[in-house]
Write a protein that holds these residues in place. Structure first.
Motif, PDB file in Angstrom:
ATOM      1  N   LEU A  98     -42.306   1.216  17.334  1.00  0.00           N
ATOM      2  CA  LEU A  98     -43.065   2.315  17.916  1.00  0.00           C
ATOM      3  C   LEU A  98     -43.480   2.003  19.351  1.00  0.00           C
ATOM      4  O   LEU A  98     -43.476   2.879  20.222  1.00  0.00           O
ATOM      5  N   PHE A  99     -43.821   0.757  19.579  1.00  0.00           N
ATOM      6  CA  PHE A  99     -44.211   0.306  20.917  1.00  0.00           C
ATOM      7  C   PHE A  99     -43.036   0.496  21.882  1.00  0.00           C
ATOM      8  O   PHE A  99     -43.177   1.064  22.970  1.00  0.00           O
ATOM      9  N   GLU A 100     -41.867   0.031  21.476  1.00  0.00           N
ATOM     10  CA  GLU A 100     -40.689   0.144  22.330  1.00  0.00           C
ATOM     11  C   GLU A 100     -40.363   1.607  22.606  1.00  0.00           C
ATOM     12  O   GLU A 100     -40.063   1.982  23.750  1.00  0.00           O
ATOM     13  N   ARG A 101     -40.433   2.452  21.582  1.00  0.00           N
ATOM     14  CA  ARG A 101     -40.147   3.872  21.768  1.00  0.00           C
ATOM     15  C   ARG A 101     -41.153   4.525  22.709  1.00  0.00           C
ATOM     16  O   ARG A 101     -40.793   5.329  23.573  1.00  0.00           O
ATOM     17  N   THR A 102     -42.424   4.175  22.562  1.00  0.00           N
ATOM     18  CA  THR A 102     -43.455   4.720  23.442  1.00  0.00           C
ATOM     19  C   THR A 102     -43.183   4.367  24.898  1.00  0.00           C
ATOM     20  O   THR A 102     -43.296   5.204  25.802  1.00  0.00           O
ATOM     21  N   LEU A 103     -42.804   3.132  25.155  1.00  0.00           N
ATOM     22  CA  LEU A 103     -42.513   2.691  26.517  1.00  0.00           C
ATOM     23  C   LEU A 103     -41.266   3.367  27.065  1.00  0.00           C
ATOM     24  O   LEU A 103     -41.228   3.798  28.225  1.00  0.00           O
ATOM     25  N   GLN A 104     -40.236   3.488  26.250  1.00  0.00           N
ATOM     26  CA  GLN A 104     -39.006   4.148  26.685  1.00  0.00           C
ATOM     27  C   GLN A 104     -39.256   5.619  27.007  1.00  0.00           C
ATOM     28  O   GLN A 104     -38.721   6.143  27.988  1.00  0.00           O
ATOM     29  N   ASP A 105     -40.068   6.274  26.189  1.00  0.00           N
ATOM     30  CA  ASP A 105     -40.398   7.669  26.463  1.00  0.00           C
ATOM     31  C   ASP A 105     -41.196   7.801  27.749  1.00  0.00           C
ATOM     32  O   ASP A 105     -41.024   8.756  28.514  1.00  0.00           O
ATOM     33  N   GLY A 106     -42.089   6.840  27.998  1.00  0.00           N
ATOM     34  CA  GLY A 106     -42.846   6.867  29.243  1.00  0.00           C
ATOM     35  C   GLY A 106     -41.955   6.718  30.459  1.00  0.00           C
ATOM     36  O   GLY A 106     -42.146   7.389  31.475  1.00  0.00           O
ATOM     37  N   LEU A 107     -40.953   5.869  30.363  1.00  0.00           N
ATOM     38  CA  LEU A 107     -40.011   5.695  31.466  1.00  0.00           C
ATOM     39  C   LEU A 107     -39.123   6.923  31.625  1.00  0.00           C
ATOM     40  O   LEU A 107     -38.772   7.307  32.747  1.00  0.00           O
ATOM     41  N   PHE A 108     -38.763   7.551  30.510  1.00  0.00           N
ATOM     42  CA  PHE A 108     -37.983   8.789  30.585  1.00  0.00           C
ATOM     43  C   PHE A 108     -38.795   9.872  31.281  1.00  0.00           C
ATOM     44  O   PHE A 108     -38.281  10.610  32.127  1.00  0.00           O
ATOM     45  N   GLU A 109     -40.076   9.956  30.933  1.00  0.00           N
ATOM     46  CA  GLU A 109     -40.937  10.948  31.560  1.00  0.00           C
ATOM     47  C   GLU A 109     -41.045  10.696  33.065  1.00  0.00           C
ATOM     48  O   GLU A 109     -41.039  11.629  33.863  1.00  0.00           O
ATOM     49  N   PHE A 110     -41.125   9.440  33.460  1.00  0.00           N
ATOM     50  CA  PHE A 110     -41.177   9.115  34.886  1.00  0.00           C
ATOM     51  C   PHE A 110     -39.902   9.573  35.588  1.00  0.00           C
ATOM     52  O   PHE A 110     -39.943  10.102  36.693  1.00  0.00           O
ATOM     53  N   ALA A 111     -38.752   9.373  34.930  1.00  0.00           N
ATOM     54  CA  ALA A 111     -37.479   9.741  35.544  1.00  0.00           C
ATOM     55  C   ALA A 111     -37.342  11.247  35.693  1.00  0.00           C
ATOM     56  O   ALA A 111     -36.581  11.729  36.546  1.00  0.00           O
ATOM     57  N   ALA A 112     -38.052  12.004  34.867  1.00  0.00           N
ATOM     58  CA  ALA A 112     -38.014  13.467  34.978  1.00  0.00           C
ATOM     59  C   ALA A 112     -38.912  13.880  36.147  1.00  0.00           C
ATOM     60  O   ALA A 112     -40.005  14.412  35.966  1.00  0.00           O
ATOM     61  N   GLN A 113     -38.441  13.630  37.342  1.00  0.00           N
ATOM     62  CA  GLN A 113     -39.308  13.690  38.519  1.00  0.00           C
ATOM     63  C   GLN A 113     -39.747  15.095  38.914  1.00  0.00           C
ATOM     64  O   GLN A 113     -40.590  15.255  39.780  1.00  0.00           O
ATOM     65  N   HIS A 114     -39.181  16.103  38.268  1.00  0.00           N
ATOM     66  CA  HIS A 114     -39.602  17.459  38.602  1.00  0.00           C
ATOM     67  C   HIS A 114     -41.021  17.746  38.141  1.00  0.00           C
ATOM     68  O   HIS A 114     -41.688  18.629  38.673  1.00  0.00           O
ATOM     69  N   ARG A 115     -41.499  17.022  37.142  1.00  0.00           N
ATOM     70  CA  ARG A 115     -42.708  17.429  36.447  1.00  0.00           C
ATOM     71  C   ARG A 115     -43.953  17.386  37.326  1.00  0.00           C
ATOM     72  O   ARG A 115     -44.827  18.242  37.205  1.00  0.00           O
ATOM     73  N   GLN A 116     -44.048  16.431  38.227  1.00  0.00           N
ATOM     74  CA  GLN A 116     -45.236  16.377  39.057  1.00  0.00           C
ATOM     75  C   GLN A 116     -45.247  17.477  40.108  1.00  0.00           C
ATOM     76  O   GLN A 116     -46.256  17.693  40.760  1.00  0.00           O
ATOM     77  N   TYR A 117     -44.111  18.182  40.265  1.00  0.00           N
ATOM     78  CA  TYR A 117     -44.040  19.244  41.249  1.00  0.00           C
ATOM     79  C   TYR A 117     -44.379  20.613  40.666  1.00  0.00           C
ATOM     80  O   TYR A 117     -44.375  21.611  41.382  1.00  0.00           O
ATOM     81  N   LEU A 118     -44.651  20.669  39.364  1.00  0.00           N
ATOM     82  CA  LEU A 118     -44.997  21.930  38.707  1.00  0.00           C
ATOM     83  C   LEU A 118     -46.265  21.736  37.864  1.00  0.00           C
ATOM     84  O   LEU A 118     -46.242  21.892  36.647  1.00  0.00           O
ATOM     85  N   PRO A 119     -47.380  21.398  38.512  1.00  0.00           N
ATOM     86  CA  PRO A 119     -48.591  21.060  37.764  1.00  0.00           C
ATOM     87  C   PRO A 119     -49.557  22.218  37.559  1.00  0.00           C
ATOM     88  O   PRO A 119     -50.690  22.010  37.144  1.00  0.00           O
TER      89      PRO A 119
END
Length: 284
Positions: free
Chosen positions: A101-122
């Protein structure tokens, strides 16, 4: 537009915390790593920490800057490297579950970071400072004078958060990533709700009106500080945000509605599908 990622983050934290703390870790390295990650996550997202009952960072707001995002990305990579170095075969079944679960949580966090559009639509009618900032009143504790001072500190931090949000929106405009006009228009009356002439008549003053745990000797000083924070920090920031959205951002917004209309829209849609579904799916 941040809702899906925050739901994913909150779900991950709840599951990870529930498994790691109720089942317990017998491996000292895993326990130490999990505790350090929890502390780092709470510090990174102090308002979420308050929501979860961790009151160590009650005087802070989430840092929306690109520098903060980059630092958090490096932090996640460091934790992922450490957790992957733990040999699963040597762990108990409970520890292996925690590790996974720890590894999955970290991987999802990195995936979210890579989705760089998200901070531009807040900003939309269900997200943004016109919605999320007043929700502090739901989870922020008001047990004593110290709690009020932490709350006031958060109010005084609001101008920087608004400035950082506007910087992200401007960056999105430069990349061609903007919100639908019809959505952004609905945000304007929400922002106006928080622009009051009398600070004591707004939502942010209400905690003091029902407070009964502040010693009388401190009440007047806290009331003065709270009034000043609302008058000098909160209301001007909402007024600044309203002017920006109405006269600078709204004219750049698109007439289309679907996210597919922005640059790399299909990729963004696929990322959003994963962040909502938490499984790899092929959007149809």
């Amino acid at each position: 537009m941040f809702r899906c990622g925050r739901r994913l983050w909150t779900l991950s934290m709840f599951v990870f915390a529930a498994v790691s703390r109720t089942m317990g870790q017998t491996d000292p390295g895993l326990r130490s790593l999990a505790d350090r990650y929890w502390d780092a996550s709470m510090e990174r997202n102090p308002t979420a920490a308050t929501d979860l009952g961790d009151y160590r960072f009650n005087d802070r707001l989430f840092d929306l800057t690109e520098d903060a995002r980059l630092r958090w990305n490096q932090t996640l990579r460091g934790f992922l490297k450490e957790v992957q170095a733990l040999p699963a075969v040597e762990l108990t079944p409970a520890d292996r579950l925690t590790r996974g679960l720890f590894e999955r949580t970290l991987q999802d966090g990195l995936f979210e970071f890579a989705a760089q559009h998200r901070q531009y639509l807040p900003l939309d009618p269900l997200d943004g400072p016109q919605i999320k900032f007043p929700l502090l009143l739901v989870s922020q504790p008001f047990r004593n004078a110290e709690d009020f001072r932490a709350y006031i500190s958060r109010l005084r931090s609001f101008p920087k958060q608004v400035d950082d949000l506007m910087a992200n929106l401007r960056k999105g405009v430069s990349l061609g990533i903007t919100a639908p006009r019809v959505i952004t228009q609905k945000v304007l009356p929400q922002i106006r709700t928080h622009i009051v002439d009398d600070p004591t008549m707004g939502e942010f003053y209400k905690p003091l009106q029902i407070a009964d745990a502040i010693p009388s000797a401190e009440h007047d000083a806290i009331a003065k500080s709270l009034t000043e924070a609302i008058r000098d920090s909160v209301v001007p920031s909402y007024r600044k945000l309203l002017t920006f959205v109405e006269y600078e951002y709204l004219p750049t917004c698109r007439d289309t509605v679907g996210i597919g209309a922005v640059p790399n829209g299909e990729k963004i849609y696929a990322e959003l599908a994963y962040l909502n579904a938490t499984v790899r799916v092929e959007p149809q």
